[in-house]
Design an enzyme around this catalytic site. Structure first.
Site, PDB file in Angstrom:
ATOM      1  N   TYR A   8       0.830  -1.204   0.000  1.00 19.53           N
ATOM      2  CA  TYR A   8       0.000   0.000   0.000  1.00 19.53           C
ATOM      3  C   TYR A   8       0.871   1.263   0.000  1.00 19.53           C
ATOM      4  O   TYR A   8       0.433   2.320  -0.444  1.00 19.53           O
ATOM      5  CB  TYR A   8      -0.953  -0.024   1.192  1.00 19.53           C
ATOM      6  CG  TYR A   8      -2.176   0.832   1.018  1.00 19.53           C
ATOM      7  CD1 TYR A   8      -2.991   0.720  -0.109  1.00 19.53           C
ATOM      8  CD2 TYR A   8      -2.540   1.770   1.985  1.00 19.53           C
ATOM      9  CE1 TYR A   8      -4.117   1.505  -0.261  1.00 19.53           C
ATOM     10  CE2 TYR A   8      -3.676   2.558   1.842  1.00 19.53           C
ATOM     11  CZ  TYR A   8      -4.455   2.421   0.719  1.00 19.53           C
ATOM     12  OH  TYR A   8      -5.572   3.208   0.565  1.00 19.53           O
TER      13      TYR A   8
ATOM     14  N   LYS B 154      -3.726   8.254   3.458  1.00 16.47           N
ATOM     15  CA  LYS B 154      -5.064   7.965   3.980  1.00 16.47           C
ATOM     16  C   LYS B 154      -5.138   8.252   5.487  1.00 16.47           C
ATOM     17  O   LYS B 154      -6.195   8.646   5.992  1.00 16.47           O
ATOM     18  CB  LYS B 154      -5.437   6.511   3.704  1.00 16.47           C
ATOM     19  CG  LYS B 154      -5.715   6.206   2.235  1.00 16.47           C
ATOM     20  CD  LYS B 154      -6.967   6.896   1.730  1.00 16.47           C
ATOM     21  CE  LYS B 154      -7.355   6.389   0.341  1.00 16.47           C
ATOM     22  NZ  LYS B 154      -8.564   7.049  -0.199  1.00 16.47           N
TER      23      LYS B 154
END
Length: 257
Positions: free
Chosen positions: A158, A165
């Protein structure tokens, strides 16, 4: 859609529809089925042919380009909503981007430019939208953005999107405090892993899907419509007692070690 979720008479903006399989499209369909009138954006001319059929099915009368990295485009969307509707009741922010070289590199190898671009498109654009939406939310409203478990835990591959995020979720909390007196509620929906075109840019995403499925209590992945039902609750009057939280729409994946 359960009759308790009633969006009749409400008007919402959905930013981030890429095609009929995107999370934003699933949410938009749930908003519409609950009675909302929608405005929909598409990224650019290349994306428009994939978004137009979705917008037509939603009976969206406002369909505009919106690349948040292009000066003036985001402002033009809100100006059109002001002219045509005069108000806005809810907004869904479902966009994220990082340059490929930075997305596929470990965080320590992410460039400053790539990090800044990912933060601008994926996080700061939500703050910009909140500011532009506020004058239109004269009776209060709901601002929603899409997050992922990688904001809270280190998820393989990720990479830069994890810190980005995390910043987005923190922004939700601060915006919720800033806007509370205006009766504008702010939410992050932490969606379960879904096979979308955007997510496929993450390295070994199929392996990530398999891992998520195997660690979800019922061992199944959520659908974009299931995520959309959560978004519809948050857009409705039912959801107005909630603000500043991360709402997990992931079939319980986040509770399993």
């Amino acid at each position: 859609m359960n009759s308790i979720i009633d969006l009749s008479g409400k008007r919402g903006l959905v930013v981030g529809v890429a095609n009929e399989h995107s999370i934003a499209a699933g949410c938009a369909r749930m908003f519409r089925s609950a009675g909302a009138e929608l405005a929909v954006t598409y990224l650019n001319a290349k994306a428009e042919p994939y978004v137009r059929p979705v917008a037509d099915a939603l009976q969206a009368r406002i369909v505009l380009p919106c690349d948040v990295s292009e000066p003036g485009q985001l402002e033009a969307v809100f100006e059109r909503i002001r002219k045509d509707w005069g108000r806005l009741d809810f907004l869904l922010h479902s966009i994220a981007f990082a340059p490929g070289d930075d997305l596929h590199a470990s965080l320590i190898d992410c460039s400053a430019h790539g990090f800044a671009q990912a933060m601008d498109v994926s996080c700061h654009s939500f703050i910009r939208m909140a500011k532009l939406a506020l004058p239109l939310m004269t009776e209060g409203g709901s601002l929603m953005t899409m997050s992922f478990y990688g904001a809270d835990r280190a998820v393989d591959h990720y990479n830069v999107m994890g810190p980005v995020k995390a910043a987005l979720e923190s922004s939700v909390r601060y915006l919720a405090v800033d806007l509370a007196v205006r009766r504008v509620h702010v939410h992050a929906i932490s969606a379960g892993a879904v096979k979308t075109r955007a997510a496929s840019g993450i390295d070994q995403f199929d392996a990530l899907l398999d891992d998520v499925r195997s660690h979800t209590p019922a061992q199944h992945l959520v659908t974009i419509e299931e995520i959309g039902r959560i978004a519809a609750v948050l857009a409705s009057d039912v959801g107005m007692t909630l603000t500043g939280s991360v709402i997990y729409a992931d079939a319980g994946f986040h509770i399993v070690a």
